[in-house]
Design a protein around this motif. Structure first.
Motif, PDB file in Angstrom:
ATOM      1  N   PRO A   1       0.802  -1.220   0.000  1.00  0.00           N
ATOM      2  CA  PRO A   1       0.000   0.000   0.000  1.00  0.00           C
ATOM      3  C   PRO A   1       0.838   1.276   0.000  1.00  0.00           C
ATOM      4  N   VAL A   2       2.142   1.131   0.217  1.00  0.00           N
ATOM      5  CA  VAL A   2       3.016   2.294   0.359  1.00  0.00           C
ATOM      6  C   VAL A   2       4.396   2.018  -0.230  1.00  0.00           C
ATOM      7  N   ASP A   3       5.126   3.094  -0.489  1.00  0.00           N
ATOM      8  CA  ASP A   3       6.564   3.002  -0.722  1.00  0.00           C
ATOM      9  C   ASP A   3       7.205   2.931   0.655  1.00  0.00           C
ATOM     10  N   ALA A   4       7.981   1.907   0.926  1.00  0.00           N
ATOM     11  CA  ALA A   4       8.478   1.712   2.290  1.00  0.00           C
ATOM     12  C   ALA A   4       9.551   0.633   2.308  1.00  0.00           C
ATOM     13  N   THR A   5       9.981   0.303   3.506  1.00  0.00           N
ATOM     14  CA  THR A   5      10.788  -0.890   3.747  1.00  0.00           C
ATOM     15  C   THR A   5       9.971  -1.820   4.622  1.00  0.00           C
ATOM     16  N   ILE A   6       9.777  -3.044   4.164  1.00  0.00           N
ATOM     17  CA  ILE A   6       9.094  -4.037   5.006  1.00  0.00           C
ATOM     18  C   ILE A   6      10.121  -4.510   6.032  1.00  0.00           C
ATOM     19  N   GLU A   7       9.911  -4.109   7.277  1.00  0.00           N
ATOM     20  CA  GLU A   7      10.876  -4.374   8.334  1.00  0.00           C
ATOM     21  C   GLU A   7      10.647  -5.704   9.025  1.00  0.00           C
ATOM     22  N   ASP A   8       9.409  -6.143   9.070  1.00  0.00           N
ATOM     23  CA  ASP A   8       9.115  -7.364   9.827  1.00  0.00           C
ATOM     24  C   ASP A   8       7.850  -8.017   9.301  1.00  0.00           C
ATOM     25  N   MET A   9       7.783  -9.323   9.452  1.00  0.00           N
ATOM     26  CA  MET A   9       6.615 -10.108   9.056  1.00  0.00           C
ATOM     27  C   MET A   9       6.615 -11.377   9.889  1.00  0.00           C
ATOM     28  N   GLY A  10       5.438 -11.838  10.276  1.00  0.00           N
ATOM     29  CA  GLY A  10       5.399 -13.048  11.069  1.00  0.00           C
ATOM     30  C   GLY A  10       3.983 -13.493  11.360  1.00  0.00           C
ATOM     31  N   THR A  11       3.871 -14.429  12.293  1.00  0.00           N
ATOM     32  CA  THR A  11       2.583 -15.011  12.650  1.00  0.00           C
ATOM     33  C   THR A  11       2.085 -14.424  13.962  1.00  0.00           C
ATOM     34  N   ILE A  12       0.815 -14.105  14.006  1.00  0.00           N
ATOM     35  CA  ILE A  12       0.191 -13.599  15.224  1.00  0.00           C
ATOM     36  C   ILE A  12       0.056 -14.769  16.207  1.00  0.00           C
ATOM     37  N   ALA A  13       0.632 -14.622  17.383  1.00  0.00           N
ATOM     38  CA  ALA A  13       0.767 -15.727  18.337  1.00  0.00           C
ATOM     39  C   ALA A  13      -0.547 -16.076  19.022  1.00  0.00           C
ATOM     40  N   LEU A  14      -0.527 -17.166  19.783  1.00  0.00           N
ATOM     41  CA  LEU A  14      -1.713 -17.644  20.483  1.00  0.00           C
ATOM     42  C   LEU A  14      -2.250 -16.635  21.493  1.00  0.00           C
ATOM     43  N   ASP A  15      -1.348 -15.790  22.034  1.00  0.00           N
ATOM     44  CA  ASP A  15      -1.796 -14.763  22.986  1.00  0.00           C
ATOM     45  C   ASP A  15      -2.148 -13.462  22.268  1.00  0.00           C
ATOM     46  N   HIS A  16      -2.356 -13.559  20.943  1.00  0.00           N
ATOM     47  CA  HIS A  16      -2.737 -12.413  20.123  1.00  0.00           C
ATOM     48  C   HIS A  16      -1.687 -11.306  20.139  1.00  0.00           C
ATOM     49  N   SER A  17      -0.418 -11.702  20.160  1.00  0.00           N
ATOM     50  CA  SER A  17       0.664 -10.727  20.134  1.00  0.00           C
ATOM     51  C   SER A  17       1.512 -10.909  18.884  1.00  0.00           C
ATOM     52  N   ILE A  18       2.233  -9.844  18.539  1.00  0.00           N
ATOM     53  CA  ILE A  18       3.216  -9.920  17.469  1.00  0.00           C
ATOM     54  C   ILE A  18       4.543  -9.451  18.044  1.00  0.00           C
ATOM     55  N   SER A  19       5.641  -9.952  17.481  1.00  0.00           N
ATOM     56  CA  SER A  19       6.969  -9.591  17.960  1.00  0.00           C
ATOM     57  C   SER A  19       7.682  -8.786  16.884  1.00  0.00           C
ATOM     58  N   VAL A  20       7.998  -7.515  17.212  1.00  0.00           N
ATOM     59  CA  VAL A  20       8.645  -6.624  16.262  1.00  0.00           C
ATOM     60  C   VAL A  20       9.950  -6.125  16.875  1.00  0.00           C
ATOM     61  N   LYS A  21      11.071  -6.462  16.238  1.00  0.00           N
ATOM     62  CA  LYS A  21      12.391  -6.057  16.740  1.00  0.00           C
ATOM     63  C   LYS A  21      12.583  -6.461  18.202  1.00  0.00           C
ATOM     64  N   GLY A  22      12.113  -7.654  18.544  1.00  0.00           N
ATOM     65  CA  GLY A  22      12.298  -8.180  19.887  1.00  0.00           C
ATOM     66  C   GLY A  22      11.315  -7.657  20.918  1.00  0.00           C
ATOM     67  N   LYS A  23      10.373  -6.821  20.508  1.00  0.00           N
ATOM     68  CA  LYS A  23       9.386  -6.275  21.439  1.00  0.00           C
ATOM     69  C   LYS A  23       8.001  -6.817  21.096  1.00  0.00           C
ATOM     70  N   LYS A  24       7.268  -7.248  22.121  1.00  0.00           N
ATOM     71  CA  LYS A  24       5.946  -7.815  21.890  1.00  0.00           C
ATOM     72  C   LYS A  24       4.880  -6.726  21.897  1.00  0.00           C
ATOM     73  N   TYR A  25       3.956  -6.837  20.956  1.00  0.00           N
ATOM     74  CA  TYR A  25       2.831  -5.923  20.868  1.00  0.00           C
ATOM     75  C   TYR A  25       1.540  -6.716  20.934  1.00  0.00           C
ATOM     76  N   SER A  26       0.589  -6.241  21.696  1.00  0.00           N
ATOM     77  CA  SER A  26      -0.729  -6.850  21.761  1.00  0.00           C
ATOM     78  C   SER A  26      -1.559  -6.364  20.582  1.00  0.00           C
ATOM     79  N   VAL A  27      -2.095  -7.292  19.804  1.00  0.00           N
ATOM     80  CA  VAL A  27      -2.952  -6.926  18.680  1.00  0.00           C
ATOM     81  C   VAL A  27      -4.225  -6.264  19.204  1.00  0.00           C
ATOM     82  N   SER A  28      -4.717  -6.731  20.360  1.00  0.00           N
ATOM     83  CA  SER A  28      -5.891  -6.129  20.967  1.00  0.00           C
ATOM     84  C   SER A  28      -5.644  -4.667  21.291  1.00  0.00           C
ATOM     85  N   GLU A  29      -4.484  -4.364  21.865  1.00  0.00           N
ATOM     86  CA  GLU A  29      -4.144  -2.988  22.202  1.00  0.00           C
ATOM     87  C   GLU A  29      -3.969  -2.155  20.938  1.00  0.00           C
ATOM     88  N   MET A  30      -3.354  -2.745  19.940  1.00  0.00           N
ATOM     89  CA  MET A  30      -3.146  -2.038  18.680  1.00  0.00           C
ATOM     90  C   MET A  30      -4.472  -1.657  18.029  1.00  0.00           C
TER      91      MET A  30
END
Length: 263
Positions: A84-113
């Protein structure tokens, strides 16, 4: 210690007054004096711009510039998903069982996002993709698929940097920053696009008004550097990317929705 100093600096500088001053200056005629140096420092490709550089009346107008109609080619396979944009794709992965994603070693809650739990379950074991836009990039956002816009909402207030230092040391900017969340639907598949505002200027301007969009259609633009996150539900997306980080442009294929083959 580095993390503490970084966060303290951002908290002291990221204020509404600072944001307003920067926004006001970037939209002033005086700011046009900085356009040539901005273009030179960030290696802007002037050949693909819609207008000559001397026709932009402010730094903001230059930063949010459009491109010539033939500057980007939209990959047309019906089930393909494009950048959708001109950019650098920095990370890609699978959304975990606890509904989190890991970006550059930091976990993010998809619910919070996404600002709540009501639409999170469908993304369990789905795919996430992180697109980082630097100041050198074209900053208009296009639809990654053709389909319906199911919902759109804005959440968050302040915005912290979303560059590599912001991601590493910041206070979860992908789920704290001002952001506009657009849920889309095509061929039985839901996909969410999270447009994340960057430091100082939160502006994300929405352009599309219809309930349906075409792949490659212009949907919005960022004021200054930002990030886009795509979320795909379950096993509905097959990526076409070979390695990361990956520079990419609007219209290039990043993968396919379900019921398609990889060529």
């Amino acid at each position: 210690m580095i993390q503490m100093i970084y966060r303290l600096f951002i908290e002291l500088t990221n204020r509404k007054s600072t944001s307003r001053l920067l926004a006001k200056f970037s939209q002033s005629k005086m700011s046009r004096l900085f356009i040539p140096s901005f273009s030179r420092i960030y290696h802007i490709n002037q050949l693909e711009m819609e207008k000559p550089i001397n026709e932009y009346q402010s730094l903001h107008a230059f930063f949010t510039r459009k491109l010539k109609s033939d500057a980007r080619t939209i990959f047309q396979d019906p089930l393909s998903v494009i950048s959708p944009v001109d950019a650098t794709i920095e990370d890609m992965g699978t959304i975990a069982l606890d509904h989190s994603i890991s970006v550059k070693g930091k976990k993010y809650s998809v619910s919070e996002m996404l600002g709540g739990n009501d639409k999170v379950q469908k993304y369990l074991n789905g795919t996430y993709i992180i697109f980082y836009l630097s100041p050198s990039n074209y900053h208009r956002i296009h639809s990654p698929i053709s389909g319906k816009v199911l919902s759109q909402r804005a959440i968050g207030t302040k915005s912290y940097p979303v560059n590599k230092y912001g991601i590493k040391y910041g206070k979860r900017p992908l789920s704290k920053n001002y952001r506009i969340i657009t849920e889309m639907y095509y061929n039985g598949v839901s996909m969410t696009m999270v447009k994340v505002g960057a430091m100082f200027i939160n502006s994300i301007e929405i352009l599309h008004k219809n309930a349906e969009v075409e792949k490659g259609e212009e949907m919005a633009y960022f004021s200054f550097g930002s990030t886009v996150v795509l979320l795909f539900e379950g096993d509905t997306f097959t990526p076409a990317l070979k390695s990361l980080p990956c520079p990419i442009q609007v219209g290039e294929c990043i993968g396919y929705l379900k019921e398609t083959r990889m060529d």
